[in-house]
Design a protein around this motif. Sequence first.
Motif, PDB file in Angstrom:
ATOM      1  N   THR A 516       0.673  -1.248   0.028  1.00  0.00           N
ATOM      2  CA  THR A 516      -0.060  -0.059   0.053  1.00  0.00           C
ATOM      3  C   THR A 516       0.796   1.206  -0.116  1.00  0.00           C
ATOM      4  N   ILE A 517       0.439   2.052  -0.861  1.00  0.00           N
ATOM      5  CA  ILE A 517       1.285   3.725  -0.887  1.00  0.00           C
ATOM      6  C   ILE A 517       0.068   4.369  -1.429  1.00  0.00           C
ATOM      7  N   ALA A 534       2.974  -0.694 -11.069  1.00  0.00           N
ATOM      8  CA  ALA A 534       1.810  -1.486 -10.376  1.00  0.00           C
ATOM      9  C   ALA A 534       0.669  -1.407 -11.289  1.00  0.00           C
ATOM     10  N   LYS A 535       0.035  -2.751 -11.386  1.00  0.00           N
ATOM     11  CA  LYS A 535      -0.933  -3.108 -12.207  1.00  0.00           C
ATOM     12  C   LYS A 535      -2.179  -3.109 -11.437  1.00  0.00           C
ATOM     13  N   ASP A 536      -3.507  -2.488 -11.935  1.00  0.00           N
ATOM     14  CA  ASP A 536      -4.770  -2.640 -11.311  1.00  0.00           C
ATOM     15  C   ASP A 536      -4.591  -2.388  -9.865  1.00  0.00           C
ATOM     16  N   PRO A 537      -4.394  -1.324  -9.284  1.00  0.00           N
ATOM     17  CA  PRO A 537      -4.342  -1.096  -7.864  1.00  0.00           C
ATOM     18  C   PRO A 537      -5.869  -0.842  -7.370  1.00  0.00           C
ATOM     19  N   VAL A 538      -6.038  -1.561  -5.981  1.00  0.00           N
ATOM     20  CA  VAL A 538      -7.321  -1.114  -5.528  1.00  0.00           C
ATOM     21  C   VAL A 538      -7.179   0.123  -4.681  1.00  0.00           C
ATOM     22  N   ILE A 539      -8.381   0.850  -5.229  1.00  0.00           N
ATOM     23  CA  ILE A 539      -8.111   2.464  -4.542  1.00  0.00           C
ATOM     24  C   ILE A 539      -8.924   2.235  -3.202  1.00  0.00           C
TER      25      ILE A 539
END
Length: 569
Positions: A516-517, A534-539
């Motif tokens: 997490t960032i 990074a691919k497809d991060p969860v917001i």
Amino acid sequence: MIRALIASFASLALAACATIPTAETDSEQPVTVRIVGINDFHGNLLPRKMSSSAGELSPGAGRYDVPVGGAAVLATAVSELRAQNEYSMVVSAGDLISASPLVSSYFLDEPAIGVMNRIGLDFNAVGNHEFDRGWHELLRMQNGGCEVNTMRTPCAVENPFTGAEFQFLSANVVRDDGGELFPGYGIKRFGSGADAVAVAVIGLSLKDVPLLVSPSGLEGLNFGDEADAINALVPKAIADGADAVIVAIHQGFDVDGYYRVGDSCAGNMGPLDSILKRLDPRVDVVISGHTHREYVCDYAQFDPSRHFLVTSAGYGSGMVTDIALTIDPKAGDVVAETAENVLVQSDDPAFRQFTPDPEIAAYVARYQAASKSAEERPAGKLLGEALKGDGIESPLGELIADAQLAATRGEGAQIAFMNDGGVRADLVPAADGTVTFGQIYAVQPFGNVLETFDMTGAQIKTVLEQQYAEPNDPNYLQVSEGFHYTLDLTAQPGSRVSGMTLDGEALDPAKTYRVTISNFLQGGGDRFAEFTKAKDPVIGATDLDAFEAYLDSEGGRAVPAQDRVTIIR
């Protein structure tokens, strides 16, 4: 023409430099234009405590330990300095807004713009923080209106917000379609006939703004070389009638003080020098910022071909720079320059005192009243002081990383990283441990959003090595609980990180971990290019909401011990 170049950093107890006579009717006589230079205001509408450093700013200068700045005192200081001459102007070298105290930032810095309108600012060179909320919001700052470009609601106190009455400048920023975001320069003209003079201001940002601001807010913009942009506009400004050329640039030196013969404005003093070495010699003054330092530098002492002063007035309107340009209207050239940094304060009679402007004080009070309930609301408890620190590990930075990890555990997060530069203030609780929303807002004023995604152990090592992408200007990452690594400062960049563990187990370079960032880091901010892969991060939640939720725990949160990084020196 060879000019009599004078640079003074006289005692702060003095009212100003010796005033150079101005012309009245005789066109053979020179004309003096007074310029008040400011930089890095950062929405500091209220005074703040500031003490002089152990080293004096100049021989004979007194020590001070007083509240400085604030819009009301600043307004009077600017007015009195301008009154020294018939002709005057006010120029800002950027970061006028954002990274601001809650009283301004909570209202999207609309009151900071309102204050500068009332003070009579003429030009502001956009800095990096002007872009924190994206360039569409920056256009709203210039043009006014209540368009919603952020998570906060605009026009909460003044409706409609009318925008800046001064001009933003961005000489090195170009849109994808080739158009300008703001003009590159502006000219202010004084007098008439044979006595007329004109002063041009070229304003610009750092070319590195994309490394310092979330890329999503810069989409469609291109940032060019600073010296190239300035040099392209100097002849245009002169052709437009300018007798003097000022550069307002949001870049600066790394050392405080007035530099004398035998010292150097170059080398390890920072990236501004590499720009100055390339400037068109027809520049007369460079008003700088960004590094929050205080200096007046006679650059001709180190490069005789470039007769200009370089100034900066520190941070948050604690000082302003009083500049006088004496211009020969017949020759159309500057014949003398003076500059002095002046302490902006009203309390200590050992220094020049400026009585707060009642109109500006009343204006700021409207925003104080509007923000009071939010500022004083309890946000949680803390078992001790959490300080930013100035080393590889920051107690407050690690506390924030822990909060971000806790907020995203539901998304599978195992490690969280917090950039050191995003921690803006210390967090000191009340006697009972309470911290307020105003305090945590001061710590994290940007409203970044948390993102969680997969990274391999090898990628995590790359990220930690990128703390030293610029060896002389590291960007530290604060790490969450359970993560540990060894940092060998004696090793070469790229080979400094080893011994990475998570909950006591060695990280597998090939294994995937949930990280997490903030969206700022995910966009490559602070030179962490590996995060952009990074691919497809969860917001997730905003960083501030995550921090408040973490502090709102039964019994309060303990401040982390600084034992997550083993350092070899």
